[in-house]
Write a protein that holds these residues in place. Structure first.
Motif, PDB file in Angstrom:
ATOM      1  N   ASP A 126       0.630  -1.112   0.084  1.00 21.33           N
ATOM      2  CA  ASP A 126       0.151   0.060  -0.089  1.00 21.33           C
ATOM      3  C   ASP A 126       0.964   1.403   0.029  1.00 21.33           C
ATOM      4  O   ASP A 126       0.327   2.490   0.206  1.00 21.33           O
ATOM      5  N   ASP A 127       2.068   1.061  -0.286  1.00 19.44           N
ATOM      6  CA  ASP A 127       2.899   2.309  -0.133  1.00 19.44           C
ATOM      7  C   ASP A 127       2.799   3.345  -1.448  1.00 19.44           C
ATOM      8  O   ASP A 127       2.867   4.437  -1.185  1.00 19.44           O
ATOM      9  N   ALA A 128       2.540   3.053  -2.462  1.00 21.51           N
ATOM     10  CA  ALA A 128       2.128   3.927  -3.811  1.00 21.51           C
ATOM     11  C   ALA A 128       0.964   3.420  -4.254  1.00 21.51           C
ATOM     12  O   ALA A 128       0.989   3.093  -5.502  1.00 21.51           O
ATOM     13  N   GLY A 129      -0.156   3.220  -3.665  1.00 16.38           N
ATOM     14  CA  GLY A 129      -1.336   2.686  -4.192  1.00 16.38           C
ATOM     15  C   GLY A 129      -1.602   1.400  -3.681  1.00 16.38           C
ATOM     16  O   GLY A 129      -0.468   0.479  -3.209  1.00 16.38           O
ATOM     17  N   PRO A 130      -2.951   0.939  -3.828  1.00 15.28           N
ATOM     18  CA  PRO A 130      -3.080  -0.458  -3.462  1.00 15.28           C
ATOM     19  C   PRO A 130      -2.756  -1.576  -4.531  1.00 15.28           C
ATOM     20  O   PRO A 130      -3.437  -1.610  -5.398  1.00 15.28           O
ATOM     21  N   TYR A 131      -1.877  -2.445  -4.088  1.00 12.18           N
ATOM     22  CA  TYR A 131      -1.427  -3.426  -5.045  1.00 12.18           C
ATOM     23  C   TYR A 131      -1.289  -4.984  -4.523  1.00 12.18           C
ATOM     24  O   TYR A 131      -0.918  -4.890  -3.162  1.00 12.18           O
ATOM     25  N   LEU A 132      -1.217  -6.038  -5.010  1.00 16.71           N
ATOM     26  CA  LEU A 132      -0.974  -7.461  -4.507  1.00 16.71           C
ATOM     27  C   LEU A 132       0.144  -7.790  -5.412  1.00 16.71           C
ATOM     28  O   LEU A 132       0.318  -7.628  -6.651  1.00 16.71           O
ATOM     29  N   ARG A 133       1.082  -8.550  -4.757  1.00 13.30           N
ATOM     30  CA  ARG A 133       2.334  -9.183  -5.349  1.00 13.30           C
ATOM     31  C   ARG A 133       2.017 -10.970  -5.189  1.00 13.30           C
ATOM     32  O   ARG A 133       1.774 -11.367  -4.180  1.00 13.30           O
ATOM     33  N   PHE A 134       1.970 -11.261  -6.470  1.00 10.94           N
ATOM     34  CA  PHE A 134       1.895 -12.660  -6.478  1.00 10.94           C
ATOM     35  C   PHE A 134       3.137 -13.156  -7.036  1.00 10.94           C
ATOM     36  O   PHE A 134       3.804 -12.743  -7.986  1.00 10.94           O
ATOM     37  N   SER A 135       3.766 -14.296  -6.323  1.00 15.74           N
ATOM     38  CA  SER A 135       4.837 -15.041  -6.612  1.00 15.74           C
ATOM     39  C   SER A 135       4.712 -16.400  -7.195  1.00 15.74           C
ATOM     40  O   SER A 135       3.851 -17.182  -6.940  1.00 15.74           O
ATOM     41  N   VAL A 136       5.758 -16.610  -8.338  1.00 16.76           N
ATOM     42  CA  VAL A 136       5.623 -17.943  -9.058  1.00 16.76           C
ATOM     43  C   VAL A 136       6.650 -18.726  -8.396  1.00 16.76           C
ATOM     44  O   VAL A 136       7.191 -19.885  -9.064  1.00 16.76           O
ATOM     45  N   THR A 137       6.942 -18.547  -6.968  1.00 19.51           N
ATOM     46  CA  THR A 137       8.184 -19.722  -6.327  1.00 19.51           C
ATOM     47  C   THR A 137       7.388 -20.490  -5.641  1.00 19.51           C
ATOM     48  O   THR A 137       7.946 -20.908  -4.789  1.00 19.51           O
ATOM     49  N   TYR A 138       6.249 -21.011  -5.971  1.00 16.85           N
ATOM     50  CA  TYR A 138       5.220 -22.021  -5.252  1.00 16.85           C
ATOM     51  C   TYR A 138       6.146 -23.396  -5.654  1.00 16.85           C
ATOM     52  O   TYR A 138       6.710 -23.375  -6.719  1.00 16.85           O
ATOM     53  N   HIS A 139       5.497 -24.308  -4.809  1.00 20.04           N
ATOM     54  CA  HIS A 139       6.352 -25.876  -5.278  1.00 20.04           C
ATOM     55  C   HIS A 139       5.569 -26.436  -6.282  1.00 20.04           C
ATOM     56  O   HIS A 139       4.207 -26.410  -5.582  1.00 20.04           O
TER      57      HIS A 139
END
Length: 410
Positions: A372-385
Motif C-alpha cells: 500500500d506504499d504507492a497505491g493498493p497492489y497485490l504481489r503474486f509470486s511464482v516460487t510455489y512448489h
C-alpha cells in the motif's frame, strides 16, 4: 508483566524504553496468522501460496557437487574475511561475460554474506546524523532501516504505474538533494517487476554526479529479466564513477540459503564497504565461495532458472486476466504486481490492499503479499512448489476456480 531491570537501556533506534511494548503487527506476521487461520478453518482446502519470495528449487547438481568436494578440504576451514580471490575473479569474469562490464577483481569487487548484509552495511560508510538516503517505495527497506540507525533520514520516492514504476528524480526538492548521500535503486524492481533502461540510468548517473550522491544499485533479480538482455547499471557509461552494484547468488542461481553475493563498482566505495564489513563479519565459508565461483562460470544455470520462472509468470498472468485482474507480464523478477480490487460486488469493500489480501487468505485460501506504499497492489509470486508443468497447470486451474467465486470491483 513487570519490566526487566534493563528496560530503559534499549537503544532509541529500536524503540528505547518502549521496546517490546508495541502492539503493531508486521505485515508478514499478519499473513502468517491468516494462513494458520485458513488452514484451521478449511482443513480440506489446500492453501495456494503465492506469497513466498524465494526460489523453490535447490542449487543445481554441479554446484552442490562442488560444495561437497570443497567441504572436505583442510584449507577451506578458516576465516574468509573479505573474501577469497577465486570468488572475486569469478565475479569479475561473470560481469564481463554477462554484461560486458570490466572491473578490477582485486580492488573493485568484494564478497558479501548475501546482498541483504551489503545493503545493511553500506549506510555505515556514508551516513552521519541528518544525512538522507533516497529510497524507492515499495521496496526492500534494509538500507533505509540502517540509515535511521545512524541518525539519518529516508526520503521516499514512490513508484507509480503512470511513470512505469521508475522514480521521479525531478520531484526531489533542492534541500533534500543537498542533504542526500545515498540513492538505493533496484531493477528489475521488486515487487513491481519493472525494468530500467539505459536512458533512465544515464539520468541517474547525471543526477548523482550533479548532486554528489552515491548510487547503490541492488541487482538481485537482474538475471531474471524477460524479453531483453539483462542490463547492469555498471554497463552504462559513467556508472562506475558514482556507485556500486550489489549482486546475489540467490535468485539467478537457486542459492537462496547459501547467503552469498558481491559488491562491485567504484573502487573507493568498494573499499569503504570492505572496511565496514571487516569489522562486522569474518566472511562467508570458503567452500561456499568456491562452489559459487563454479556457478558463476556456468551461464546455463541462470538461463534455466529464468526460463522456468518466465513460463510460470506467463501462466499466472493468463490465469489472473481470465478472472478480471489487469495483470501484465513483468519485465523481470518472479513477481506479478497487480492493482488490488476495491471490494466485491456483494461486499465487503477493501480500503487497502492488505484488506484484500486478508480476504483472499482467510476466505479463499489464496496467499498474496499486499503493498500500500504507492497505491493498493497485490504481489503474486511464482516460487510455489510444483514438480512439473502439469502441476503448474493444475495450480492455475485451482486459482482461477477460487477467484471466479467472487465478482471483484475495480
Amino acid at each position: 508483566m513487570n519490566d526487566p531491570c534493563f528496560q530503559a537501556l534499549f537503544a532509541d533506534r529500536i524503540g528505547g524504553a518502549q521496546y517490546g511494548k508495541g502492539t503493531a503487527i508486521y505485515k508478514f506476521e499478519k499473513i502468517k496468522r491468516a494462513k494458520r487461520a485458513a488452514v484451521k478453518d478449511f482443513p480440506d482446502r489446500p492453501l495456494l501460496d503465492f506469497g513466498i519470495g524465494e526460489n523453490d528449487d535447490m542449487a543445481c547438481e554441479a554446484v552442490r557437487a562442488a560444495m561437497k568436494a570443497e567441504v572436505d578440504k583442510l584449507e577451506n576451514r578458516g576465516y574468509a574475511d573479505n573474501g577469497i580471490q577465486e570468488y572475486k575473479d569469478a565475479a569479475a569474469a561473470f560481469l564481463k561475460g554477462q554484461f560486458g562490464v570490466s572491473v578490477d577483481p582485486v580492488t573493485e569487487v568484494n564478497h558479501c554474506i548475501g546482498s541483504k548484509t551489503a545493503l545493511a552495511m553500506l549506510p555505515a560508510a556514508f551516513i552521519n546524523p541528518g544525512d538522507i538516503t533516497l529510497m524507492t517505495v515499495p521496496g526492500y527497506p534494509v538500507a533505509g532501516t540502517h540509515t535511521r540507525y545512524y541518525g539519518g533520514r529516508v526520503w521516499n520516492l514512490p513508484l507509480v504505474e503512470e511513470n512505469h514504476f521508475l522514480p521521479d528524480l525531478d520531484s526531489i526538492p533542492d534541500d533534500i538533494r543537498r542533504r542526500a548521500k545515498l540513492m538505493v535503486l533496484n531493477y528489475p524492481n521488486s515487487p513491481t517487476g519493472a525494468l530500467a533502461d539505459e536512458v533512465f540510468f544515464e539520468k541517474v548517473i547525471e543526477f548523482a554526479r550533479t548532486n554528489g550522491i552515491v548510487v547503490v544499485h541492488d541487482a538481485a533479480h537482474v538475471l531474471l529479466t524477460y524479453g531483453r538482455r539483462p542490463l547492469s547499471f555498471l554497463s552504462v557509461k559513467g556508472a562506475k564513477d558514482v556507485g556500486v552494484e550489489v549482486h546475489s547468488m540467490s535468485k539467478g542461481f537457486n542459492m537462496i540459503g547459501w547467503r552469498l553475493g558481491f559488491v562491485a563498482g567504484q573502487q573507493r566505495i568498494v573499499r569503504a564497504f570492505a572496511d565496514v564489513k571487516d569489522n562486522s563479519d569474518s566472511g562467508q565459508f570458503i567452500a561456499i565461495q568456491k562452489a559459487a565461483a563454479a556457478a558463476l562460470a556456468d551461464p546455463s544455470i541462470p538461463q534455466a532458472v529464468r526460463a522456468k520462472y518466465e513460463r510460470r509468470l506467463r501462466k499466472l498472468v493468463a490465469a489472473l486476466r481470465e478472472v478480471g485482474f489487469k495483470a501484465t507480464m513483468p519485465g523481470g523478477t518472479y513477481f506479478v504486481y497487480v492493482r488490488s480490487p476495491r471490494g466485491l460486488q456483494a461486499g465487503p469493500e477493501f480500503e487497502t490492499a492488505e484488506d484484500a489480501s486478508q480476504f483472499l487468505i482467510r476466505q479463499r485460501s489464496i496467499c498474496t503479499v499486499p503493498w500500500d506504499d504507492a497505491g493498493p497492489y497485490l504481489r503474486f509470486s511464482v516460487t510455489y512448489h510444483a514438480p512439473g508443468e502439469a502441476d503448474e497447470d493444475a495450480l492455475m486451474t485451482r486459482l482461477q476456480n477460487r477467484l471466479a467465486q467472487d465478482r471483484f470491483v475495480w
